[in-house]
Design a protein around this motif. Structure first.
Motif, PDB file in Angstrom:
ATOM      1  N   HIS A 173      38.768  41.955  29.354  1.00  0.00           N
ATOM      2  CA  HIS A 173      40.337  41.540  29.118  1.00  0.00           C
ATOM      3  C   HIS A 173      40.398  41.231  27.548  1.00  0.00           C
ATOM      4  N   ASP A 174      41.395  41.942  26.985  1.00  0.00           N
ATOM      5  CA  ASP A 174      41.459  41.473  25.692  1.00  0.00           C
ATOM      6  C   ASP A 174      42.572  40.406  25.543  1.00  0.00           C
ATOM      7  N   VAL A 175      42.330  39.343  24.921  1.00  0.00           N
ATOM      8  CA  VAL A 175      43.611  38.069  24.752  1.00  0.00           C
ATOM      9  C   VAL A 175      44.043  38.497  23.572  1.00  0.00           C
ATOM     10  N   ASP A 176      45.131  39.477  23.695  1.00  0.00           N
ATOM     11  CA  ASP A 176      46.132  39.493  22.509  1.00  0.00           C
ATOM     12  C   ASP A 176      47.129  38.581  22.402  1.00  0.00           C
ATOM     13  N   ALA A 177      47.733  38.274  23.515  1.00  0.00           N
ATOM     14  CA  ALA A 177      49.021  37.318  23.472  1.00  0.00           C
ATOM     15  C   ALA A 177      48.746  36.414  24.758  1.00  0.00           C
ATOM     16  N   LEU A 278      34.135  39.089  20.997  1.00  0.00           N
ATOM     17  CA  LEU A 278      34.858  38.904  20.036  1.00  0.00           C
ATOM     18  C   LEU A 278      36.177  40.258  20.114  1.00  0.00           C
ATOM     19  N   HIS A 279      37.409  39.963  19.828  1.00  0.00           N
ATOM     20  CA  HIS A 279      38.256  40.967  19.687  1.00  0.00           C
ATOM     21  C   HIS A 279      38.541  41.186  18.332  1.00  0.00           C
ATOM     22  N   SER A 280      37.711  41.943  17.480  1.00  0.00           N
ATOM     23  CA  SER A 280      37.835  42.068  16.368  1.00  0.00           C
ATOM     24  C   SER A 280      39.287  42.683  15.759  1.00  0.00           C
ATOM     25  N   HIS A 311      37.333  46.306  19.612  1.00  0.00           N
ATOM     26  CA  HIS A 311      38.275  46.129  18.639  1.00  0.00           C
ATOM     27  C   HIS A 311      39.836  46.222  19.199  1.00  0.00           C
ATOM     28  N   HIS A 312      40.551  45.507  18.468  1.00  0.00           N
ATOM     29  CA  HIS A 312      42.094  45.236  18.980  1.00  0.00           C
ATOM     30  C   HIS A 312      42.640  46.594  18.695  1.00  0.00           C
ATOM     31  N   PHE A 313      43.307  47.266  19.575  1.00  0.00           N
ATOM     32  CA  PHE A 313      44.064  48.542  19.280  1.00  0.00           C
ATOM     33  C   PHE A 313      43.039  49.762  19.478  1.00  0.00           C
ATOM     34  N   LEU A 314      41.833  49.355  19.934  1.00  0.00           N
ATOM     35  CA  LEU A 314      40.642  50.285  19.728  1.00  0.00           C
ATOM     36  C   LEU A 314      40.347  51.133  18.341  1.00  0.00           C
ATOM     37  N   TRP A 412      41.854  45.328  31.546  1.00  0.00           N
ATOM     38  CA  TRP A 412      43.254  45.237  31.668  1.00  0.00           C
ATOM     39  C   TRP A 412      43.719  43.969  31.247  1.00  0.00           C
ATOM     40  N   HIS A 413      44.962  43.743  30.667  1.00  0.00           N
ATOM     41  CA  HIS A 413      45.452  42.747  29.777  1.00  0.00           C
ATOM     42  C   HIS A 413      46.020  41.773  30.825  1.00  0.00           C
ATOM     43  N   ASN A 414      45.960  40.306  30.298  1.00  0.00           N
ATOM     44  CA  ASN A 414      46.941  39.498  30.915  1.00  0.00           C
ATOM     45  C   ASN A 414      48.373  39.926  31.042  1.00  0.00           C
TER      46      ASN A 414
HETATM   47 ZN   LIG Z   1      43.945  43.975  21.765  1.00  0.00          ZN
END
Ligand SMILES: [Zn+2]
Length: 436
Positions: A173-177, A278-280, A311-314, A412-414
Motif C-alpha cells: 500500500h502506497d501512502v500517497d494521501a 520508502l515511497h521514493s 517509486h511513487h507513480f512507478l 492497493w491504495h487507501n
Molecule cells: Zn504513490
C-alpha cells in the motif's frame, strides 16, 4: 581465467531458471554454448545465439523477430524451437538464456530510450511482452519449468514439480494521501472546492484520524490479517510505503512524518506487523541521487532501518537508475510493474536480482515485480475494466503465478477503498477471499 560480467550473469540466469535449493549443482549440468564439440559435457545444452556478441548486443540487430516462436507452448525470443538428443545430451535450440536476460534486465528499455510516457516511464503497451501477447504470463518461470522437465527426462532430477501454489504474497500500500482533511491547507482546499462545508472540514481536522474518509488503513490491514491467518505470517506480508520528500507537484500532498497523525499510522503498522518501506518521490524518479536522503528522513521518523522501496507513480525511469537504490542501502524494490497494464514486467513472478543491462552488472538488489496495481484495472487511460473483467483478469494472473509456484504482489491504495466509491474495495475483498 577471468570471469566476465556476462559469464556471471549467464550463470546467475541458469541458476535462477533451474531454481530450488540445489540450483548451483543442477545449473552446472546445463551448458550454454553453440560449440557442438562440447555438448557431450552436459546433460542439457541451451544453444547460444549471437545476442551477447559485441557486434550485436545493444544494437538494433539484437531485437527479436516478430512473430515470436513457441517452444512447448512458451514464447521465446531468440533461436529456433527444436529440441533434439545428441547422445546423452538434450539440446534445446531456443536461446532461453538470452530470452530471459532480455526480459529480466529491461534490456528493451535500454535500447528504446525514446519511448517514454509523460512521466518518463516505459509504457507497458509498447513492451514486447504486451505486443507479443504474453504480458499476463511469467514466461521466464515457464522456461525454468521446461528446463526442469528436460532434466527430469534425462534422469537428473528425481522429484516431481510441486503442485501449484503461491510461495509468497506481498500486500502493499502506497501512502500517497493518508488523510483528506487534517491540515488548514486541506480545510481551505475542501471548502473552496465545495467538497465539504467549513464546519464539516474543521470538525474533520480536529476529529480522530479514523474519522477521516481517506484513512482506510485499519480496514485494509484487517483484510490482510484474514489472509495472513490462513497462509501464515511468513507467506503473506503487509507493506506500507511512505513518502518523505520530493518537490514536484506530483509529490503533493506532503504530510508530516513526525506529526501526530502519521504517528497514529506508524503505531498501526507496529500493531499489525506491517513492514514500513520508502515511497521514493516522483522528484527522485527524475533525479535518483535524492533517494538516499529520502530514505534517511523516513528512517529518522520511523525509528528503524528501511530496506524496501517503491517509486511513487512507478517512476523509476531508466533501468540503470536502480543502481541508486542499491547504493542507498535498499535491498528490495517493488516498483517493477507497468502502470497501464497489469502483468509481468520482468517476465518473472519470482524475486530476481537486478541486472544492469547497460553495464551487465549483477547487483545485490532484489526486484519483486508488481503483479497488480488497483488503478491499472479501472483507470480510464489504462485497462478500464468493469469489475467482472477486472476480477477475471486478476484471477488469470493469480493462476499463472500458482502454476510456476511464484510470488504475487498486489498494490492497493487507501484512497481506492473508500466506501461507495468505485469497485476497488469490493474487488480487494474478493481477491483476499480467493487467495485464502
Ligand atoms: Zn504513490
Amino acid at each position: 581465467m577471468m570471469t566476465s560480467n556476462t559469464d556471471i550473469i549467464i550463470q546467475y540466469i541458469l541458476r535462477f531458471m533451474v531454481g530450488g535449493r540445489v540450483s548451483d549443482y543442477l545449473s552446472r549440468l546445463v551448458g550454454y554454448t553453440a560449440d557442438i564439440s562440447s555438448f557431450s559435457k552436459y546433460k542439457l545444452v541451451i544453444v547460444r545465439s549471437d545476442f551477447f556478441e559485441k557486434e550485436i548486443y545493444g544494437t538494433a540487430k539484437s531485437n527479436p523477430i516478430m512473430p515470436l516462436k513457441n517452444i512447448a507452448g512458451v514464447p521465446f525470443l531468440f533461436g529456433t524451437p527444436e529440441i533434439e538428443r545428441a547422445g546423452d545430451t538434450i539440446v534445446v535450440h531456443a536461446d532461453l538464456v538470452a530470452s530471459a536476460y532480455f526480459l529480466l534486465s529491461r534490456y528493451e528499455e535500454l535500447i528504446r530510450p525514446d519511448i517514454r510516457d509523460e512521466h518518463g516511464r516505459f509504457p507497458g503497451r509498447e513492451s514486447l511482452p504486451y505486443r507479443a501477447g504474453f504480458i499476463d504470463r511469467p514466461v521466464v518461470d515457464e522456461y525454468g519449468k521446461l528446463i526442469r522437465k528436460l532434466l527430469r527426462e534425462n534422469g537428473v532430477i528425481y522429484t516431481a514439480e510441486p503442485s501449484p501454489f503461491i510461495q509468497k504474497i506481498n500486500l502493499t500500500h502506497d501512502v500517497d494521501a493518508p488523510f483528506r482533511c487534517r491540515t488548514w491547507r486541506n480545510v481551505a482546499r475542501q471548502v473552496l472546492s465545495g467538497n465539504q462545508t467549513l464546519i464539516g472540514a474543521i470538525r474533520n481536522k480536529y476529529g480522530q484520524p479514523e474519522s477521516d474518509a481517506y484513512y482506510t488503513f485499519p480496514w485494509i490491514l484487517q483484510q490482510n490479517k484474514i489472509l495472513q491467518h490462513k497462509l501464515g505470517e511468513n507467506r503473506c506480508r503487509s507493506f506500507l510505503f511512505f513518502k518523505s520528500g520530493g518537490k514536484t507537484k506530483q509529490d503533493k500532498p506532503r504530510y508530516d512524518l513526525n506529526g501526530m497523525d502519521i504517528n497514529t499510522l506508524f503505531r498501526l503498522c507496529r500493531e499489525q506487523e506491517a513492514t514500513v518501506g520508502l515511497h521514493s518521490s516522483y522528484h527522485s524518479g527524475m533525479n535518483p541521487s535524492l533517494i538516499a536522503a529520502e530514505k534517511t528522513i523516513l528512517e529518522n521518523a520511523w525509528g528503524e532501518e528501511v530496506k524496501h522501496n517503491r517509486h511513487h507513480f512507478l517512476t523509476s525511469r531508466e533501468p540503470e537508475d536502480m543502481e541508486y537504490l542499491e547504493k542507498a542501502g535498499i535491498t528490495d524494490d517493488y516498483t517493477m510493474g507497468y502502470a497501464d497494464v497489469a502483468g509481468f514486467r520482468l517476465g518473472t513472478s519470482l524475486p530476481v536480482r537486478f541486472i544492469n543491462p547497460a553495464t551487465q552488472r549483477l547487483t545485490t538488489l532484489s526486484l519483486h515485480s508488481l503483479t497488480i496495481m488497483d488503478g491499472t484495472l479501472n483507470g480510464l487511460k489504462y485497462m478500464n475494466l468493469t469489475i467482472d473483467k477486472a476480477e477475471e483478469y486478476c484471477i488469470k494472473l493469480i493462476d499463472n503465478v500458482k502454476n510456476v509456484n511464484g510470488e504475487l504482489t498486489l498494490l492497493w491504495h487507501n484512497t481506492s477503498v473508500i466506501e461507495n466509491e468505485g469497485y476497488l474495495r469490493e474487488l480487494y475483498s474478493k481477491l483476499i477471499k480467493h487467495l485464502g
